[in-house]
Design a protein around this motif. Structure first.
Motif, short mmCIF file in Angstrom:
data_model
loop_
_atom_site.label_atom_id
_atom_site.label_comp_id
_atom_site.label_asym_id
_atom_site.label_seq_id
_atom_site.Cartn_x
_atom_site.Cartn_y
_atom_site.Cartn_z
N VAL A 78 0.86 -1.19 0.00
CA VAL A 78 0.00 0.00 0.00
C VAL A 78 0.89 1.24 0.00
N THR A 79 0.55 2.18 -0.86
CA THR A 79 1.32 3.40 -1.02
C THR A 79 0.39 4.60 -0.93
N PRO A 80 0.71 5.56 -0.05
CA PRO A 80 -0.15 6.75 0.04
C PRO A 80 -0.05 7.60 -1.22
N MET A 81 -1.17 8.20 -1.58
CA MET A 81 -1.23 9.10 -2.73
C MET A 81 -1.86 10.42 -2.26
N ALA A 82 -1.91 11.38 -3.14
CA ALA A 82 -2.52 12.67 -2.80
C ALA A 82 -4.01 12.49 -2.50
N ASP A 83 -4.58 13.46 -1.82
CA ASP A 83 -6.03 13.49 -1.53
C ASP A 83 -6.50 12.29 -0.72
N ASN A 84 -5.66 11.78 0.21
CA ASN A 84 -6.05 10.66 1.07
C ASN A 84 -6.44 9.41 0.29
N ARG A 85 -5.82 9.19 -0.85
CA ARG A 85 -6.05 7.98 -1.62
C ARG A 85 -4.87 7.03 -1.44
N THR A 86 -5.10 5.76 -1.77
CA THR A 86 -4.07 4.73 -1.59
C THR A 86 -3.94 3.90 -2.86
N LEU A 87 -2.71 3.62 -3.25
CA LEU A 87 -2.45 2.65 -4.31
C LEU A 87 -2.23 1.31 -3.63
N ALA A 88 -3.09 0.34 -3.91
CA ALA A 88 -2.97 -1.00 -3.34
C ALA A 88 -2.56 -1.96 -4.45
N LYS A 89 -1.53 -2.75 -4.18
CA LYS A 89 -1.00 -3.68 -5.17
C LYS A 89 -0.88 -5.06 -4.55
N LEU A 90 -1.37 -6.06 -5.26
CA LEU A 90 -1.22 -7.46 -4.85
C LEU A 90 -0.23 -8.13 -5.79
N VAL A 91 0.80 -8.72 -5.21
CA VAL A 91 1.83 -9.42 -5.99
C VAL A 91 1.90 -10.86 -5.49
N ILE A 92 1.77 -11.81 -6.40
CA ILE A 92 1.98 -13.22 -6.08
C ILE A 92 3.28 -13.64 -6.74
N GLU A 93 4.19 -14.19 -5.93
CA GLU A 93 5.44 -14.73 -6.44
C GLU A 93 5.38 -16.24 -6.21
N ALA A 94 5.48 -17.00 -7.28
CA ALA A 94 5.34 -18.46 -7.18
C ALA A 94 6.49 -19.14 -7.92
N ASP A 95 7.02 -20.17 -7.29
CA ASP A 95 8.09 -20.96 -7.89
C ASP A 95 7.43 -22.11 -8.67
N LEU A 96 7.12 -21.84 -9.92
CA LEU A 96 6.39 -22.79 -10.76
C LEU A 96 7.31 -23.40 -11.80
N ASN A 97 7.24 -24.73 -11.95
CA ASN A 97 7.95 -25.35 -13.07
C ASN A 97 7.16 -25.04 -14.35
N MET A 98 7.71 -25.38 -15.49
CA MET A 98 7.07 -25.02 -16.77
C MET A 98 5.65 -25.56 -16.89
N MET A 99 5.44 -26.79 -16.47
CA MET A 99 4.11 -27.40 -16.57
C MET A 99 3.12 -26.67 -15.66
N MET A 100 3.53 -26.43 -14.40
CA MET A 100 2.65 -25.71 -13.46
C MET A 100 2.39 -24.29 -13.94
N LYS A 101 3.40 -23.67 -14.52
CA LYS A 101 3.24 -22.31 -15.01
C LYS A 101 2.16 -22.24 -16.08
N MET A 102 2.14 -23.20 -16.98
CA MET A 102 1.14 -23.23 -18.05
C MET A 102 -0.26 -23.41 -17.47
N VAL A 103 -0.38 -24.21 -16.42
CA VAL A 103 -1.68 -24.52 -15.83
C VAL A 103 -2.14 -23.45 -14.85
N ALA A 104 -1.22 -22.89 -14.07
CA ALA A 104 -1.61 -22.05 -12.94
C ALA A 104 -1.60 -20.54 -13.21
N THR A 105 -0.89 -20.07 -14.21
CA THR A 105 -0.75 -18.63 -14.41
C THR A 105 -2.09 -17.94 -14.62
#
Length: 133
Positions: free
Chosen positions: A86-113
């Motif tokens: 979460v990052t504060p912005m002007a006018d009492n607003r917030t930038l919210a970011k969700l990041v998923i970091e996953a250690d996926l092999n090639m097969m899992m990457k194709m299925v799960a992304t």
């Protein structure tokens, strides 16, 4: 490492958005309909994903008004970290970011992304809806 992310601007102060995200009990409101059997405490949540599996996540770390990091609370099929920033912005607003970091092999990457990206997109959208209500 596969990284999946999305972000949104919310018309709330950063402290309010952070406080919501720092409590696992609130995350049920962010989940898609295919998630059920939810149980949680402030620090941990367990739930079932329809036609898939039962999962448990826990808070790994919290940095006030900055980030909340979740990791699996039990053995997972692959290493994964969910990070809300979460990052504060002007006018009492917030930038919210969700990041998923996953250690996926090639097969899992194709299925799960695609499902993981859908999950991220839905959670980010639901966060804005819940906090704008």
């Amino acid at each position: 490492m596969t990284t999946i992310q999305n972000q949104i601007t919310i018309d709330k102060p950063v402290a309010e958005v952070y406080a919501f995200l720092a409590d696992c009990n609130n995350h049920e409101q962010l989940m898609p309909e295919m998630v059920y059997n939810w149980s949680s405490t402030r620090d941990e949540a367990q739930f079932t994903i329809q036609n898939m599996t039962r999962l448990a996540i826990r808070v790994d770390s919290r940095k006030a008004d900055d980030e909340v990091v979740f990791v699996p609370a039990e053995k997972a099929p692959f290493a994964v970290t969910l990070r809300w920033l979460v990052t504060p912005m002007a006018d009492n607003r917030t930038l919210a970011k969700l990041v998923i970091e996953a250690d996926l092999n090639m097969m899992m990457k194709m299925v799960a992304t695609k499902p993981l990206q859908k999950l991220v997109d839905e959670q980010v959208g639901n966060l804005k809806n819940v906090l704008s209500a």
